[in-house]
Scaffold this motif. Structure first.
Motif, PDB file in Angstrom:
ATOM      1  N   GLY A  18       0.813  -1.206   0.000  1.00 30.03           N
ATOM      2  CA  GLY A  18       0.000   0.000   0.000  1.00 30.03           C
ATOM      3  C   GLY A  18       0.848   1.258   0.000  1.00 30.03           C
ATOM      4  O   GLY A  18       0.961   1.936  -1.001  1.00 30.03           O
ATOM      5  N   LYS A  19       1.484   1.574   1.136  1.00 27.99           N
ATOM      6  CA  LYS A  19       2.370   2.721   1.252  1.00 27.99           C
ATOM      7  C   LYS A  19       3.730   2.249   1.756  1.00 27.99           C
ATOM      8  O   LYS A  19       3.810   1.418   2.657  1.00 27.99           O
ATOM      9  CB  LYS A  19       1.804   3.777   2.205  1.00 27.99           C
ATOM     10  N   VAL A  20       4.764   2.815   1.186  1.00 23.63           N
ATOM     11  CA  VAL A  20       6.133   2.472   1.559  1.00 23.63           C
ATOM     12  C   VAL A  20       6.879   3.764   1.840  1.00 23.63           C
ATOM     13  O   VAL A  20       6.777   4.731   1.082  1.00 23.63           O
ATOM     14  CB  VAL A  20       6.835   1.679   0.431  1.00 23.63           C
ATOM     15  N   LYS A  21       7.636   3.792   2.940  1.00 26.70           N
ATOM     16  CA  LYS A  21       8.456   4.944   3.284  1.00 26.70           C
ATOM     17  C   LYS A  21       9.914   4.622   2.999  1.00 26.70           C
ATOM     18  O   LYS A  21      10.452   3.646   3.507  1.00 26.70           O
ATOM     19  CB  LYS A  21       8.285   5.317   4.765  1.00 26.70           C
ATOM     20  N   TYR A  22      10.534   5.451   2.157  1.00 25.70           N
ATOM     21  CA  TYR A  22      11.943   5.280   1.824  1.00 25.70           C
ATOM     22  C   TYR A  22      12.776   6.324   2.551  1.00 25.70           C
ATOM     23  O   TYR A  22      12.410   7.507   2.606  1.00 25.70           O
ATOM     24  CB  TYR A  22      12.165   5.420   0.315  1.00 25.70           C
ATOM     25  N   ASP A  23      13.900   5.891   3.129  1.00 30.73           N
ATOM     26  CA  ASP A  23      14.843   6.840   3.710  1.00 30.73           C
ATOM     27  C   ASP A  23      15.420   7.728   2.612  1.00 30.73           C
ATOM     28  O   ASP A  23      15.569   7.304   1.464  1.00 30.73           O
ATOM     29  CB  ASP A  23      15.979   6.109   4.413  1.00 30.73           C
ATOM     30  N   THR A  24      15.744   8.956   2.964  1.00 32.53           N
ATOM     31  CA  THR A  24      16.438   9.848   2.045  1.00 32.53           C
ATOM     32  C   THR A  24      17.752  10.285   2.687  1.00 32.53           C
ATOM     33  O   THR A  24      17.964  10.092   3.891  1.00 32.53           O
ATOM     34  CB  THR A  24      15.591  11.092   1.718  1.00 32.53           C
ATOM     35  N   LEU A  25      18.634  10.866   1.886  1.00 30.94           N
ATOM     36  CA  LEU A  25      19.904  11.355   2.423  1.00 30.94           C
ATOM     37  C   LEU A  25      19.749  12.686   3.140  1.00 30.94           C
ATOM     38  O   LEU A  25      20.729  13.270   3.584  1.00 30.94           O
ATOM     39  CB  LEU A  25      20.931  11.498   1.290  1.00 30.94           C
ATOM     40  N   ARG A  26      18.522  13.168   3.257  1.00 29.64           N
ATOM     41  CA  ARG A  26      18.256  14.362   4.053  1.00 29.64           C
ATOM     42  C   ARG A  26      17.624  13.926   5.367  1.00 29.64           C
ATOM     43  O   ARG A  26      16.426  13.677   5.464  1.00 29.64           O
ATOM     44  CB  ARG A  26      17.343  15.318   3.296  1.00 29.64           C
ATOM     45  N   LEU A  27      18.461  13.825   6.373  1.00 29.27           N
ATOM     46  CA  LEU A  27      17.986  13.361   7.673  1.00 29.27           C
ATOM     47  C   LEU A  27      17.043  14.385   8.301  1.00 29.27           C
ATOM     48  O   LEU A  27      17.260  15.587   8.164  1.00 29.27           O
ATOM     49  CB  LEU A  27      19.182  13.128   8.608  1.00 29.27           C
ATOM     50  N   PRO A  28      16.016  13.984   9.028  1.00 28.07           N
ATOM     51  CA  PRO A  28      15.540  12.591   9.199  1.00 28.07           C
ATOM     52  C   PRO A  28      14.335  12.295   8.312  1.00 28.07           C
ATOM     53  O   PRO A  28      13.523  11.446   8.616  1.00 28.07           O
ATOM     54  CB  PRO A  28      15.130  12.591  10.671  1.00 28.07           C
ATOM     55  N   HIS A  29      14.203  13.023   7.221  1.00 29.26           N
ATOM     56  CA  HIS A  29      12.991  12.972   6.409  1.00 29.26           C
ATOM     57  C   HIS A  29      12.952  11.711   5.545  1.00 29.26           C
ATOM     58  O   HIS A  29      13.972  11.270   5.016  1.00 29.26           O
ATOM     59  CB  HIS A  29      12.883  14.216   5.525  1.00 29.26           C
ATOM     60  N   LYS A  30      11.753  11.199   5.380  1.00 26.67           N
ATOM     61  CA  LYS A  30      11.499  10.059   4.502  1.00 26.67           C
ATOM     62  C   LYS A  30      10.528  10.494   3.413  1.00 26.67           C
ATOM     63  O   LYS A  30       9.784  11.456   3.578  1.00 26.67           O
ATOM     64  CB  LYS A  30      10.893   8.882   5.278  1.00 26.67           C
ATOM     65  N   GLY A  82      -1.879   3.114 -11.735  1.00 25.64           N
ATOM     66  CA  GLY A  82      -0.985   2.165 -12.376  1.00 25.64           C
ATOM     67  C   GLY A  82       0.476   2.560 -12.346  1.00 25.64           C
ATOM     68  O   GLY A  82       1.287   1.962 -13.042  1.00 25.64           O
ATOM     69  N   SER A  83       0.826   3.561 -11.532  1.00 26.55           N
ATOM     70  CA  SER A  83       2.210   4.001 -11.423  1.00 26.55           C
ATOM     71  C   SER A  83       2.547   4.169  -9.943  1.00 26.55           C
ATOM     72  O   SER A  83       1.761   3.789  -9.071  1.00 26.55           O
ATOM     73  CB  SER A  83       2.421   5.313 -12.182  1.00 26.55           C
ATOM     74  N   VAL A  84       3.718   4.730  -9.663  1.00 29.37           N
ATOM     75  CA  VAL A  84       4.152   4.987  -8.293  1.00 29.37           C
ATOM     76  C   VAL A  84       4.086   6.492  -8.060  1.00 29.37           C
ATOM     77  O   VAL A  84       4.629   7.273  -8.846  1.00 29.37           O
ATOM     78  CB  VAL A  84       5.581   4.473  -8.052  1.00 29.37           C
ATOM     79  N   LYS A  85       3.400   6.894  -6.981  1.00 30.07           N
ATOM     80  CA  LYS A  85       3.288   8.305  -6.634  1.00 30.07           C
ATOM     81  C   LYS A  85       4.077   8.556  -5.361  1.00 30.07           C
ATOM     82  O   LYS A  85       3.959   7.825  -4.375  1.00 30.07           O
ATOM     83  CB  LYS A  85       1.824   8.703  -6.425  1.00 30.07           C
ATOM     84  N   PHE A  86       4.901   9.600  -5.375  1.00 26.96           N
ATOM     85  CA  PHE A  86       5.714   9.975  -4.224  1.00 26.96           C
ATOM     86  C   PHE A  86       5.117  11.228  -3.593  1.00 26.96           C
ATOM     87  O   PHE A  86       4.619  12.117  -4.289  1.00 26.96           O
ATOM     88  CB  PHE A  86       7.160  10.249  -4.648  1.00 26.96           C
ATOM     89  N   GLY A  87       5.208  11.308  -2.265  1.00 24.75           N
ATOM     90  CA  GLY A  87       4.680  12.466  -1.569  1.00 24.75           C
ATOM     91  C   GLY A  87       3.171  12.400  -1.440  1.00 24.75           C
ATOM     92  O   GLY A  87       2.512  11.443  -1.843  1.00 24.75           O
ATOM     93  N   GLN A  88       2.594  13.472  -0.884  1.00 24.52           N
ATOM     94  CA  GLN A  88       1.158  13.520  -0.646  1.00 24.52           C
ATOM     95  C   GLN A  88       0.618  14.906  -0.984  1.00 24.52           C
ATOM     96  O   GLN A  88       1.340  15.903  -0.900  1.00 24.52           O
ATOM     97  CB  GLN A  88       0.833  13.188   0.820  1.00 24.52           C
ATOM     98  N   GLY A  89      -0.644  14.945  -1.357  1.00 26.36           N
ATOM     99  CA  GLY A  89      -1.323  16.215  -1.606  1.00 26.36           C
ATOM    100  C   GLY A  89      -0.737  16.958  -2.786  1.00 26.36           C
ATOM    101  O   GLY A  89      -0.380  16.382  -3.812  1.00 26.36           O
ATOM    102  N   GLU A  90      -0.629  18.291  -2.623  1.00 29.13           N
ATOM    103  CA  GLU A  90      -0.144  19.123  -3.708  1.00 29.13           C
ATOM    104  C   GLU A  90       1.333  18.906  -3.999  1.00 29.13           C
ATOM    105  O   GLU A  90       1.797  19.193  -5.095  1.00 29.13           O
ATOM    106  CB  GLU A  90      -0.377  20.602  -3.369  1.00 29.13           C
ATOM    107  N   GLY A  91       2.069  18.399  -3.036  1.00 31.50           N
ATOM    108  CA  GLY A  91       3.505  18.192  -3.231  1.00 31.50           C
ATOM    109  C   GLY A  91       3.854  16.817  -3.737  1.00 31.50           C
ATOM    110  O   GLY A  91       4.979  16.355  -3.532  1.00 31.50           O
ATOM    111  N   SER A  92       2.937  16.119  -4.395  1.00 28.72           N
ATOM    112  CA  SER A  92       3.194  14.765  -4.869  1.00 28.72           C
ATOM    113  C   SER A  92       3.771  14.796  -6.278  1.00 28.72           C
ATOM    114  O   SER A  92       3.669  15.785  -6.994  1.00 28.72           O
ATOM    115  CB  SER A  92       1.904  13.940  -4.848  1.00 28.72           C
ATOM    116  N   ALA A  93       4.370  13.680  -6.660  1.00 31.01           N
ATOM    117  CA  ALA A  93       4.957  13.538  -7.994  1.00 31.01           C
ATOM    118  C   ALA A  93       4.831  12.085  -8.418  1.00 31.01           C
ATOM    119  O   ALA A  93       4.925  11.171  -7.595  1.00 31.01           O
ATOM    120  CB  ALA A  93       6.425  13.981  -8.004  1.00 31.01           C
ATOM    121  N   TYR A  94       4.599  11.880  -9.706  1.00 28.71           N
ATOM    122  CA  TYR A  94       4.437  10.537 -10.258  1.00 28.71           C
ATOM    123  C   TYR A  94       5.732  10.075 -10.911  1.00 28.71           C
ATOM    124  O   TYR A  94       6.513  10.888 -11.435  1.00 28.71           O
ATOM    125  CB  TYR A  94       3.319  10.515 -11.307  1.00 28.71           C
ATOM    126  N   LEU A  95       5.950   8.759 -10.874  1.00 33.39           N
ATOM    127  CA  LEU A  95       7.067   8.151 -11.601  1.00 33.39           C
ATOM    128  C   LEU A  95       6.750   8.249 -13.087  1.00 33.39           C
ATOM    129  O   LEU A  95       5.916   7.519 -13.609  1.00 33.39           O
ATOM    130  CB  LEU A  95       7.250   6.695 -11.169  1.00 33.39           C
TER     131      LEU A  95
END
Length: 461
Positions: free
Chosen positions: A361-373, A381-394
């Motif tokens: 369903g939802k997966v949280k990936y670590d980023t190199l900007r601590l401590p944000h995921k 049918g694709s992968v969406k990153f982020g939530q709301g207005e700040g989201s982006a599609y693969l």
């Protein structure tokens, strides 16, 4: 007299042309599939394959850029296609072998693999060698690099066999210019298998880490004790954040990486390759410019990869980068902070991320900007990153994948949730503060005017 002399030949000529037109209209129309220009009839076996339930095979044919080659083959021959079922290409296939086939540098191997499933001869089920007295029949495939390797057709225990694969649907699709049989598994020619084995052995050799990383105390960043023995090819002992260079709220002080001073991976060349790939791919010039000119991220990424770490880059396209405001880029270290949030310290491909979000369903990936995921989920049918207005599609999957660095194109710039909420209240604060600031200035001016008048009057007296 003259009119009679010239009229007779004209009448004969008219009769002759009428006969030619009638004769031409009576001739049968030439089928489109046999034309020299490679025109394909809508009833062609190639069209039937692309519209059939063998969706995985048809997608591979399109990815391998084989449509024009197959159109020419169909225009010259009546062909037979042995189509593996979808499960054989989707689940049963070795993931490493599938990744090898889909890499841009191995396009020739993918084409040879697919052409090996096609024979320039029509073979229906009634023409199969059946019975004990019937000997196996060998046919040459359309694969240009098969090196005289042929496909064997025979019968075993009452079942039709193609090479090592069992036929599960005989005469599944029948067309005038060809026929399709469904088989249970993939047919792999020896040439493709040799290419894969050579590539796999080379990658295994380059992935060996002769020495392990020492353990570091996260408080003092000093060696605690000698590093334990690490199996060859194991991931680094230290977390990637301890190996990063220091930065504003990005990572702790640097620590020795698992590669040591020898740099067993050529991270600098791999980073150059993926940036060049971004430029050639098109639409990602702003991202490449930030990596190379505005920040030292390219050097940092090359050092991390040289020390044995893997990275996945979520690359916003130029249209998304153009939406960044001057305020978002003007603060010291802002470009670095934005880009660090798009770097995941894992090796992920479009397939692995999509399978993860479909399963969990939802997966949280670590980023190199601590401590944000960064949060990923399935959408349309694709992968969406982020939530709301700040989201982006693969948007552009697997732009670059070399086993150490993976680049996935997205259609938006990502920010941590805390930063997405902040700009919403900023315009309200400015609107409220402007009238108040104006009233204060007006009051101050009136006071200064009163003081000036008093002083003027006093001087006059």
């Amino acid at each position: 007299m003259d009119s009679q002399i010239y009229g007779v030949p004209n009448l004969l000529l008219l009769t002759f042309f009428t006969f030619l037109v009638f004769r031409a209209s009576a001739l049968p129309a030439k089928p489109a599939s046999s034309s020299g220009g490679g025109q394909i009839n809508s009833n062609s076996v190639l069209v039937a394959l692309l519209d059939s339930h063998y969706t995985e095979l048809s997608e591979l044919v399109e990815k391998a850029l084989l449509l024009q080659t197959l159109e020419e083959a169909v225009s010259k021959h009546n062909i037979t296609i042995f189509a593996p079922r979808n499960e054989a290409l989707e689940r049963d296939l070795d993931p490493e072998f599938k990744r090898f086939l889909l890499e841009p540098g191995n396009l020739k191997s993918l084409q040879n693999l697919l052409m090996f499933h096609m024979i320039p001869t029509r073979i229906e089920s009634k023409q199969w060698p059946v019975g004990v007295s019937k000997k196996p029949v060998h046919h040459t495939s359309l694969c240009p690099d098969a090196n005289d390797e042929k496909i064997q057709l025979h019968e075993k225990n009452g079942e039709k066999i193609v090479g090592m694969a069992k036929v599960i649907k005989s005469d599944d699709i029948i067309r005038p210019d060809g026929i399709i049989h469904g088989i249970e598994r993939l047919l792999v020619p020896k040439s493709v298998q040799q290419d894969f084995n050579a590539r796999r052995s080379l990658r295994a050799t380059s992935a060996v880490l002769p020495e392990g990383a020492p353990e570091v105390d996260p408080r003092t960043h000093r060696l605690k004790k000698p590093a334990p023995s690490v199996p060859a090819g194991a991931p680094p002992v230290l977390p990637v954040f301890d190996a990063m260079a220091p930065g504003p709220s990005l990572a702790p002080a640097p620590a020795p990486g698992p590669g040591g001073p020898h740099h067993h991976f050529d991270g600098e060349s791999q980073v150059k390759d993926f940036i060049q790939t971004l430029l050639h791919y098109g639409g990602y010039n702003e991202m490449a410019d930030i990596l190379v000119n505005l920040t030292s991220l390219a050097t940092e990424m090359g050092r991390l990869v040289s020390e044995g770490y893997v990275l996945t880059v979520l690359a916003p396209n130029d249209e998304a980068m153009a939406k960044l405001t001057t305020d978002q880029l003007s603060e010291p270290g802002a470009p670095e902070q934005i880009m660090y949030y798009h770097l995941i310290p894992e090796y992920q491909t479009e397939e692995s991320m999509y399978n993860a979000v479909r399963r969990f369903g939802k997966v949280k990936y670590d980023t190199l900007r601590l401590p944000h995921k960064v949060v990923a989920e399935e959408a349309d049918g694709s992968v969406k990153f982020g939530q709301g207005e700040g989201s982006a599609y693969l948007f552009d999957p697997d732009i670059y994948t070399d086993g150490r660095i993976s680049v996935q194109g997205i259609d938006g710039v990502l920010f941590p949730p805390e930063e997405i909420k902040a700009p919403k209240t900023a315009p309200v604060a400015k609107i409220v503060s402007k009238p108040r600031r104006g009233k204060l200035l007006e009051l101050a001016c009136s006071m200064l005017g009163a003081v000036g008048q008093d002083s003027h009057f006093s001087t006059c007296h």
